[in-house]
Enzyme design. Sequence first.
Site, PDB file in Angstrom:
ATOM      1  NE  ARG A 103      -6.881  -2.260 -10.413  1.00  0.00           N
ATOM      2  CZ  ARG A 103      -7.782  -3.048 -10.991  1.00  0.00           C
ATOM      3  NH1 ARG A 103      -8.856  -2.526 -11.542  1.00  0.00           N
ATOM      4  NH2 ARG A 103      -7.608  -4.358 -11.048  1.00  0.00           N
ATOM      5  CB  THR A 107      -8.142   1.438  -2.290  1.00  0.00           C
ATOM      6  OG1 THR A 107      -7.002   1.733  -3.107  1.00  0.00           O
ATOM      7  CG2 THR A 107      -7.688   1.203  -0.862  1.00  0.00           C
ATOM      8  CG  ASP A 203      -2.313  -8.375 -15.312  1.00  0.00           C
ATOM      9  OD1 ASP A 203      -1.409  -7.955 -16.074  1.00  0.00           O
ATOM     10  OD2 ASP A 203      -2.537  -7.866 -14.196  1.00  0.00           O
TER      11      ASP A 203
END
Length: 213
Positions: A103, A107, A203
């Site tokens: 990813r 964006t 994460d």
Amino acid sequence: METHVIDHPLVAHKLTTLRDEATDSPTFRQLADELVTLLAYEATRDVRVVPVTVITPVSPAVGVKLASPKPLVVPILRAGLGMLDGMMRLLPTAEVGFLGMVRNEDTLEASTYAERLPDDLSGRQCYVLDPMLATGGTLAAAIKFLVDRGADHITAICLLAAPEGCARLEADLASVDVPVTIVTAAMDERLNEKGYIVPGLGDAGDRLYGVVG
């Protein structure tokens, strides 16, 4: 698209410890493994089977076995690897393919950087492993990738999901004409400005394997 949030005290218990920032990587890996097996039990309710007769010590008995072609388990690299053992414990005869997606943190869009999958997935049930359904971009791209290869039934197993990610999946997969199901341990509150799930667990890749620069 269907979304199933698993309401079970053992799922909630393991997830609570996963969320705790004091949980170290070895414990995190072990708990993630156990949690995935619990989620996989629910996720495989629609796995395809065919009838079979076996001979018990007493008499013949009619049962079932997994149908062909075998289910395909697809962890999304790298964090999805931390879910693979827990899934294969429940489906040891399944085949495994790998899909590397990343990813863009600016964006929030996903792109494919590696794949090890059959060219033809016609008639295959696929189980996608992705710990965090956050923005939904990565999982939507992965599902489209599999559908384009012919997969006709997809179940995604996620440790956590966010409402924004589920909404994006609904929108991005509106034209996908195969059953898609999301199985998750919890639907969290929201995403923050960086696209992380709140309260989440941080994460997942870093907590599984450490921070890689």
